[in-house]
Design a protein around this motif. Structure first.
Motif, short mmCIF file in Angstrom:
data_model
loop_
_atom_site.label_atom_id
_atom_site.label_comp_id
_atom_site.label_asym_id
_atom_site.label_seq_id
_atom_site.Cartn_x
_atom_site.Cartn_y
_atom_site.Cartn_z
N LEU A 140 -10.88 -10.46 -3.35
CA LEU A 140 -10.13 -9.23 -3.52
C LEU A 140 -10.46 -8.24 -2.41
O LEU A 140 -11.46 -8.39 -1.70
N CYS A 141 -9.61 -7.23 -2.30
CA CYS A 141 -9.81 -6.22 -1.27
C CYS A 141 -9.44 -4.85 -1.81
O CYS A 141 -8.48 -4.70 -2.57
N SER A 142 -10.21 -3.85 -1.43
CA SER A 142 -9.88 -2.46 -1.78
C SER A 142 -10.20 -1.58 -0.58
O SER A 142 -10.90 -1.99 0.35
N ILE A 143 -9.66 -0.37 -0.61
CA ILE A 143 -9.90 0.58 0.49
C ILE A 143 -11.17 1.36 0.19
O ILE A 143 -11.27 2.04 -0.83
N LYS A 144 -12.13 1.26 1.10
CA LYS A 144 -13.39 1.99 0.93
C LYS A 144 -13.26 3.41 1.44
O LYS A 144 -13.74 4.36 0.82
N SER A 145 -12.62 3.58 2.59
CA SER A 145 -12.40 4.92 3.13
C SER A 145 -11.14 4.93 3.99
O SER A 145 -10.74 3.91 4.54
N ASP A 146 -10.54 6.10 4.07
CA ASP A 146 -9.29 6.27 4.81
C ASP A 146 -9.45 7.49 5.70
O ASP A 146 -9.32 8.63 5.24
N GLU A 147 -9.77 7.24 6.97
CA GLU A 147 -10.02 8.34 7.89
C GLU A 147 -9.30 8.11 9.21
O GLU A 147 -9.44 7.04 9.81
N GLY A 148 -8.55 9.10 9.64
CA GLY A 148 -7.87 9.01 10.92
C GLY A 148 -6.90 7.85 10.99
O GLY A 148 -6.09 7.63 10.09
N ARG A 149 -7.01 7.08 12.06
CA ARG A 149 -6.10 5.95 12.28
C ARG A 149 -6.58 4.67 11.59
O ARG A 149 -5.85 3.67 11.58
N ASN A 150 -7.78 4.70 11.03
CA ASN A 150 -8.36 3.46 10.51
C ASN A 150 -8.57 3.47 9.00
O ASN A 150 -8.76 4.53 8.39
N LEU A 151 -8.53 2.27 8.46
CA LEU A 151 -8.91 2.04 7.06
C LEU A 151 -10.16 1.18 7.06
O LEU A 151 -10.22 0.16 7.75
N GLU A 152 -11.16 1.60 6.30
CA GLU A 152 -12.31 0.73 6.08
C GLU A 152 -12.08 -0.02 4.78
O GLU A 152 -11.89 0.60 3.72
N LEU A 153 -12.06 -1.33 4.87
CA LEU A 153 -11.77 -2.17 3.71
C LEU A 153 -13.04 -2.82 3.19
O LEU A 153 -13.93 -3.18 3.95
N HIS A 154 -13.08 -2.98 1.88
CA HIS A 154 -14.17 -3.71 1.24
C HIS A 154 -13.58 -4.99 0.67
O HIS A 154 -12.68 -4.95 -0.17
N ILE A 155 -14.07 -6.12 1.14
CA ILE A 155 -13.63 -7.42 0.65
C ILE A 155 -14.75 -8.00 -0.20
O ILE A 155 -15.91 -8.00 0.21
N TYR A 156 -14.41 -8.46 -1.39
CA TYR A 156 -15.45 -8.97 -2.28
C TYR A 156 -14.93 -10.19 -3.04
O TYR A 156 -13.78 -10.27 -3.43
N GLU A 157 -15.83 -11.14 -3.19
CA GLU A 157 -15.51 -12.39 -3.88
C GLU A 157 -16.05 -12.33 -5.30
O GLU A 157 -17.23 -12.09 -5.52
N GLN A 158 -15.16 -12.52 -6.26
CA GLN A 158 -15.55 -12.51 -7.67
C GLN A 158 -15.63 -13.94 -8.21
O GLN A 158 -14.76 -14.76 -7.93
#
Length: 388
Positions: A140-158
């Motif tokens: 799965l993937c979720s957005i960890k932070s949304d700043e400026g032009r970039n998205l920091e994504l968190h990918i995690y395996e369940q």
């Protein structure tokens, strides 16, 4: 409370939001059910369970894996996780884009099959977005932070095997009736899934006491009073007890269906005023929570119908999702406008005590929402790699 009851609130929604539909009352009832799910989801996220949540997974029956049941939310152990930074200039952030970037970091994707989901498209976020699946896990993937032009994504395996599950039950009350016609069917359905999901099974002894029984892999078993045994399992490190255990939590709403009025016409959460249907659920789930009319009405009134300017965007997003010429619903547990998501997360974080006060614990008796939070935290922090 701004509205006398959720049934009165449903009537207001039918007249103000859903009057263009073929059956405004049914449409508003479905929307209320969606809002119960949203409140539950954002409470779990605020409790720090974002990475453990899956939405609408098929849950196999204990000892009978050929039969599965979809549940609103399940909580899963984390196998591994990673972080990515992606340029958000792309119109859509698809699973394909994420997986290509992830593979470039050296993340092993052997055995995974890509899913055609979009994490973000036209500012609509997919909650608990599954980007790939394997035989034993979900990615799965979720957005960890949304700043400026970039998205920091968190990918995690369940891990596919959950350690907890949540189901939400709501039934509207028809005019002139004391409870909804589908209440007992909803109760029976929920009770069946709750009783079939976990290795911890309920049995009742001759004098009526609820006992718990759990089998080990060698065929031996333990029988003890149910809540005592449940607590022992949750706080145990014994993989024989934990490997097939699933904590089952039910959430019901709408007083009129589940609670009898007192002789004074008031609603009371004392056990003698429980309708039969509520008793069925209370004796089936490990935990049964009641989202009060007060809580649901506060959420709808303060955030969706009569918001202060800070929450006006939530109202606009909610209404646009149900207008006659809508293009896409962007106010559900699965799909949420990204700005609405940010506002909801901030509201729940800033008002957590208030949100928690919206819920009453029906069972186990003498326990609180804090106890449930602690039990979920205990299960989350188990060393599942050595258990499963």
């Amino acid at each position: 409370m701004a509205y006398e009851s959720v049934d009165k609130l449903q009537k207001v929604l039918a007249e103000e939001v859903f009057k263009h539909t073929k059956d405004p009352k049914k449409a508003s009832g479905r929307a209320l059910g969606t809002l119960v799910e949203i409140i539950t989801y954002y409470l779990l996220k605020t409790w720090g369970l974002n990475n453990q949540i899956s939405i609408e997974r098929g849950l196999a029956e204990y000892g009978n894996p050929d039969i599965t049941h979809n549940v609103e939310y399940s909580l899963h152990p984390i196998v591994r996780s990673s972080f990515l930074t992606i340029d958000k200039s792309e119109k859509s952030i698809t699973s394909n884009i994420i997986l290509k970037a992830l593979q470039a970091t050296g993340f092993d994707l052997t055995g995974f099959e890509r899913k055609n989901n979009q994490l973000l498209s036209n500012n609509i976020l997919r909650n608990a977005c599954t980007i790939a699946t394997s035989e034993n896990s979900f990615l799965l993937c979720s957005i960890k932070s949304d700043e400026g032009r970039n998205l920091e994504l968190h990918i995690y395996e369940q891990n596919r095997k959950p350690y907890a599950m949540f189901e939400c039950k709501r039934v509207g009350v028809e005019e002139g009736m004391t409870k909804g016609p589908q209440t007992i069917e909803k109760a029976k359905q929920g009770a069946y899934v709750a009783r079939m999901a976990s290795s911890l099974q309920k049995i009742r002894c001759d004098v009526g006491e609820m006992q718990g029984i759990i089998y080990k892999s060698d065929g031996s078993y333990i029988i003890k009073p149910y809540v005592k045994l449940m607590e022992e399992i949750i706080f145990s490190s014994d993989k024989e007890l934990l490997r097939r255990f699933i904590l089952t939590i039910g959430i019901v709403s709408n007083h009129g269906n589940w609670i009898k009025k007192t002789s004074d016409g008031e609603l009371s959460f004392s056990e003698e005023h429980f309708q039969k249907e509520l008793m069925v659920l209370a004796q089936s789930y490990d935990w049964l929570l009641f989202l009060t009319d007060q809580g649901l009405s506060d959420f709808i009134d303060k955030l969706l119908l009569n918001p202060i300017p800070e929450f006006q965007f939530l109202r606009d997003t909610f209404l646009s999702s149900y207008k006659e010429d809508k293009k896409k619903n962007q106010f559900t547990k699965v799909q949420m406008n990204i700005e609405a998501d940010r506002i909801l997360l901030k509201y729940f974080k800033d008002n957590l005590k208030t949100v928690e006060s919206w819920f009453n614990v029906i069972s186990p008796s003498k326990k609180s929402l804090i106890d449930l939070n602690n039990e979920l935290e205990e299960l989350k922090n188990k060393n599942w790699k050595t258990i499963l």
